[in-house]
Design an enzyme around this catalytic site. Structure first.
Site, PDB file in Angstrom:
ATOM      1  N   ARG A  60     -55.450 -50.042  85.441  1.00 34.82           N
ATOM      2  CA  ARG A  60     -54.689 -50.771  84.429  1.00 34.82           C
ATOM      3  C   ARG A  60     -55.545 -51.829  83.725  1.00 34.82           C
ATOM      4  O   ARG A  60     -55.368 -52.084  82.523  1.00 34.82           O
ATOM      5  CB  ARG A  60     -53.467 -51.428  85.078  1.00 34.82           C
ATOM      6  N   HIS A  64     -55.745 -52.378  79.748  1.00 32.82           N
ATOM      7  CA  HIS A  64     -55.399 -53.643  79.087  1.00 32.82           C
ATOM      8  C   HIS A  64     -56.599 -54.284  78.410  1.00 32.82           C
ATOM      9  O   HIS A  64     -56.449 -55.081  77.482  1.00 32.82           O
ATOM     10  CB  HIS A  64     -54.758 -54.602  80.100  1.00 32.82           C
ATOM     11  N   ASN A  89     -49.789 -59.591  80.949  1.00 31.50           N
ATOM     12  CA  ASN A  89     -50.754 -59.776  82.038  1.00 31.50           C
ATOM     13  C   ASN A  89     -50.359 -60.856  83.042  1.00 31.50           C
ATOM     14  O   ASN A  89     -50.751 -60.793  84.210  1.00 31.50           O
ATOM     15  CB  ASN A  89     -52.133 -60.133  81.470  1.00 31.50           C
ATOM     16  N   HIS A 188     -49.174 -43.897  85.714  1.00 29.00           N
ATOM     17  CA  HIS A 188     -48.106 -44.458  86.554  1.00 29.00           C
ATOM     18  C   HIS A 188     -47.790 -43.552  87.745  1.00 29.00           C
ATOM     19  O   HIS A 188     -46.767 -43.733  88.397  1.00 29.00           O
ATOM     20  CB  HIS A 188     -46.845 -44.724  85.720  1.00 29.00           C
TER      21      HIS A 188
HETATM   22  C1  HEM Z   1     -47.256 -46.352  77.622  1.00 34.10           C
HETATM   23  C2  HEM Z   1     -47.098 -47.644  77.676  1.00 34.10           C
HETATM   24  C3  HEM Z   1     -47.161 -48.423  78.954  1.00 34.10           C
HETATM   25  C4  HEM Z   1     -46.270 -49.358  79.356  1.00 34.10           C
HETATM   26  C5  HEM Z   1     -45.054 -49.840  78.604  1.00 34.10           C
HETATM   27  C6  HEM Z   1     -46.699 -49.821  80.649  1.00 34.10           C
HETATM   28  C7  HEM Z   1     -46.064 -50.801  81.383  1.00 34.10           C
HETATM   29  C8  HEM Z   1     -46.368 -51.130  82.673  1.00 34.10           C
HETATM   30  C9  HEM Z   1     -45.649 -52.081  83.460  1.00 34.10           C
HETATM   31  C10 HEM Z   1     -44.447 -52.890  82.971  1.00 34.10           C
HETATM   32  C11 HEM Z   1     -46.205 -52.120  84.693  1.00 34.10           C
HETATM   33  C12 HEM Z   1     -45.776 -52.987  85.879  1.00 34.10           C
HETATM   34  C13 HEM Z   1     -46.378 -54.369  85.706  1.00 34.10           C
HETATM   35  C14 HEM Z   1     -45.823 -55.360  86.697  1.00 34.10           C
HETATM   36  O1  HEM Z   1     -45.063 -54.986  87.581  1.00 34.10           O
HETATM   37  O2  HEM Z   1     -46.169 -56.552  86.589  1.00 34.10           O
HETATM   38  C15 HEM Z   1     -47.299 -51.207  84.684  1.00 34.10           C
HETATM   39  C16 HEM Z   1     -48.126 -50.971  85.752  1.00 34.10           C
HETATM   40  C17 HEM Z   1     -49.180 -50.080  85.719  1.00 34.10           C
HETATM   41  N1  HEM Z   1     -49.648 -49.415  84.615  1.00 34.10           N
HETATM   42 FE1  HEM Z   1     -48.726 -49.239  82.849  1.00 34.10          FE
HETATM   43  N2  HEM Z   1     -47.826 -49.156  81.020  1.00 34.10           N
HETATM   44  C18 HEM Z   1     -48.158 -48.291  80.012  1.00 34.10           C
HETATM   45  C19 HEM Z   1     -49.266 -47.486  79.974  1.00 34.10           C
HETATM   46  C20 HEM Z   1     -50.227 -47.411  80.952  1.00 34.10           C
HETATM   47  C21 HEM Z   1     -51.492 -46.752  80.820  1.00 34.10           C
HETATM   48  C22 HEM Z   1     -52.006 -46.115  79.536  1.00 34.10           C
HETATM   49  C23 HEM Z   1     -52.128 -46.865  82.017  1.00 34.10           C
HETATM   50  C24 HEM Z   1     -53.479 -46.367  82.424  1.00 34.10           C
HETATM   51  C25 HEM Z   1     -53.984 -45.225  82.026  1.00 34.10           C
HETATM   52  C26 HEM Z   1     -51.252 -47.594  82.888  1.00 34.10           C
HETATM   53  C27 HEM Z   1     -51.508 -47.881  84.212  1.00 34.10           C
HETATM   54  C28 HEM Z   1     -50.707 -48.664  85.009  1.00 34.10           C
HETATM   55  C29 HEM Z   1     -50.914 -48.814  86.429  1.00 34.10           C
HETATM   56  C30 HEM Z   1     -51.943 -48.077  87.270  1.00 34.10           C
HETATM   57  C31 HEM Z   1     -49.965 -49.733  86.869  1.00 34.10           C
HETATM   58  C32 HEM Z   1     -49.802 -50.294  88.299  1.00 34.10           C
HETATM   59  C33 HEM Z   1     -50.677 -51.525  88.428  1.00 34.10           C
HETATM   60  C34 HEM Z   1     -50.641 -52.194  89.795  1.00 34.10           C
HETATM   61  O3  HEM Z   1     -49.996 -51.713  90.716  1.00 34.10           O
HETATM   62  O4  HEM Z   1     -51.284 -53.255  89.917  1.00 34.10           O
HETATM   63  N3  HEM Z   1     -50.123 -47.934  82.203  1.00 34.10           N
HETATM   64  N4  HEM Z   1     -47.389 -50.616  83.438  1.00 34.10           N
END
Ligand code: HEM
Ligand SMILES: *[C@@H]1O[C@H](CO)[C@@H](O)[C@H](O)[C@H]1NC(C)=O
Ligand SMILES: *[C@@H]1O[C@H](CO)[C@@H](O)[C@H](O)[C@H]1NC(C)=O
Ligand SMILES: *[C@@H]1O[C@H](CO)[C@@H](O)[C@H](O)[C@H]1NC(C)=O
Ligand SMILES: *[C@@H]1O[C@H](CO)[C@@H](O)[C@H](O)[C@H]1NC(C)=O
Ligand SMILES: *[C@@H]1O[C@H](CO)[C@@H](O)[C@H](O)[C@H]1NC(C)=O
Length: 327
Positions: A60, A64, A89, A188
């Site tokens: 992530r 970002h 973030n 995800h």
């Molecule tokens: C399509 C639009 C996207 C939205 C709206 C989105 C939104 C989010 C949100 C809200 C979270 C949880 C954050 C939290 O709990 O504080 C998250 C976690 C995560 N996102 Fe996304 N995301 C998107 C795209 C992506 C992309 C493109 C990737 C990587 C290729 C990605 C990888 C991740 C990962 C791996 C997590 C877990 C992080 C952790 O456990 O520390 N996301 N995302």
């Protein structure tokens, strides 16, 4: 004749130099830091051994980073006006200490050579592979930016509350398309999300008095007890409830079964926009073909990694990923 063909050769060389400027390469550090990949892999391995979730957190961070001023390590900069304090973030992006450790190990191997932006790109790939995904060739040669753009992060990063059209528009704004939205959302398949980012779906969704109808009822009750009303918004749950830390295509099968955790996940499959934009079809394809998902994921990651890199003499190679070098 002789001199004109010489002129031609010079022109061709000159043009090659011009086109290669600004382009990333797989072998960028081959002679300046030959053990780079080994060192980063070892450090990411250690971090995941300590906590599997870190794979998702590092993936992530690269995402970002790239969406804000390009892949320039700007997300790593400290400061109260930095990207770290932008809503997407704040209390959310994590893994900064791991990046510090990787950077220290890389500096120890080859001092002042490898940018923080490139370390993020390699760490993201290694995180996916160590979580069970398939490798892709990471392109390198990014340099680190000099500014952290808090408003850019606040406005440019997708929100889980955005509509599908807005999410697609935010990807298009950085040169990615609808295919990349679906493919990269497959990230995800690992990682966690906090209650605050989906609890609007659990109780009185959009003033309807009930939960989001596109959330499976047993998952709804499970998440309702994890995230009670007025409870702690920082409690986390796996984004992929099926195979939490394993990088696979279950994310897409979850969506087909109404088990997407975030609204931004489920709208790729459910709702009218998913049909008109064809994201629904792609979810179904990936759900039944993990090989295709893996290969497309690599392509989309390379594409994302190519967003506006600083190259040549632009920016710098930061010594400490958290601060710009002092002049
Ligand atoms: C399509 C639009 C996207 C939205 C709206 C989105 C939104 C989010 C949100 C809200 C979270 C949880 C954050 C939290 O709990 O504080 C998250 C976690 C995560 N996102 Fe996304 N995301 C998107 C795209 C992506 C992309 C493109 C990737 C990587 C290729 C990605 C990888 C991740 C990962 C791996 C997590 C877990 C992080 C952790 O456990 O520390 N996301 N995302
Ligand atoms: C911050 O990001 C916005 C939106 O991408 C951009 O218009 C602006 O020029 C950036 N500011 C800086 C200082 O890089
Ligand atoms: C998205 O871009 C890729 C190339 O980067 C292309 O192969 C694909 O067809 C595009 N998808 C859409 C929906 O335009
Ligand atoms: C749900 O929200 C609506 C609009 O905000 C409100 O009028 C209604 O009283 C709420 N219902 C419940 C059961 O809380
Ligand atoms: C999460 O924790 C942080 C710091 O511990 C706190 O400032 C913030 O308000 C909490 N967020 C939610 C949504 O509860
Ligand atoms: C996880 O996915 C597999 C394969 O798609 C399926 O057979 C299994 O029932 C799922 N398990 C859960 C808990 O969703």
């Amino acid at each position: 004749m002789k001199s004109s063909s010489c002129f031609l050769a010079v022109t061709v060389l000159f043009c090659l130099c011009l086109t290669s400027k600004g382009q990333l390469r797989a072998d960028y550090y081959a002679s300046s830091c030959p053990n780079l990949f080994k060192v980063v892999w070892r450090e990411v391995f250690k971090a995941l051994q300590n906590e599997m979730r870190m794979g998702g957190s590092l993936l992530r961070l690269h995402f970002h980073d790239c969406f804000v001023n390009g892949c320039d390590g700007s997300i790593l900069l400290d400061g109260s006006d930095s990207e770290k304090f932008a809503p997407p973030n704040l209390n959310s992006a994590r893994g900064f200490e791991v990046i510090d450790a990787i950077k220290a190990a890389v500096e120890n191997e080859c001092n002042g050579i490898v940018s923080c932006a490139d370390i993020l790109a390699i760490s993201a790939r290694d995180s996916v592979v160590l979580s069970g995904g398939r490798p892709w060739t990471v392109l390198l040669g990014r340099r680190d930016g000099l500014v952290s753009n808090q408003t850019g992060a606040a406005n440019g990063l997708p929100s889980p509350f955005d509509s599908l059209d807005i999410i697609i528009a935010k990807f298009v704004a950085v040169g990615l398309n609808t295919t990349d939205v679906v493919t990269l959302s497959g990230g995800h398949t690992i990682g966690r999300a906090r209650c605050a980012l989906f609890n609007n779906r659990l109780f009185n969704f959009s003033g309807t008095g009930a939960a989001d109808p596109t959330l499976d009822s047993s998952l709804t009750s499970q998440l309702q007890s994890l995230c009670p009303q007025n409870g702690d918004g920082n409690v986390t749950t796996p984004l992929d409830q099926n195979s939490t830390d394993f990088f696979d295509n279950h994310y897409f099968n979850n969506l087909i079964n109404n088990k997407g955790v975030l609204s931004s996940d489920q709208i790729l499959f459910s709702g009218d926009a998913a049909t008109t934009t064809s994201t629904r079809t792609l979810v179904q394809i990936y759900g039944s073909n993990s090989g295709l998902f893996f290969s497309q994921f690599g392509s989309s990651m390379v594409k994302m990694g190519n967003i506006s890199p600083l190259t040549g003499s632009a920016g710098e190679v930061r010594k400490n990923c958290r601060v710009v070098n002092s002049s």
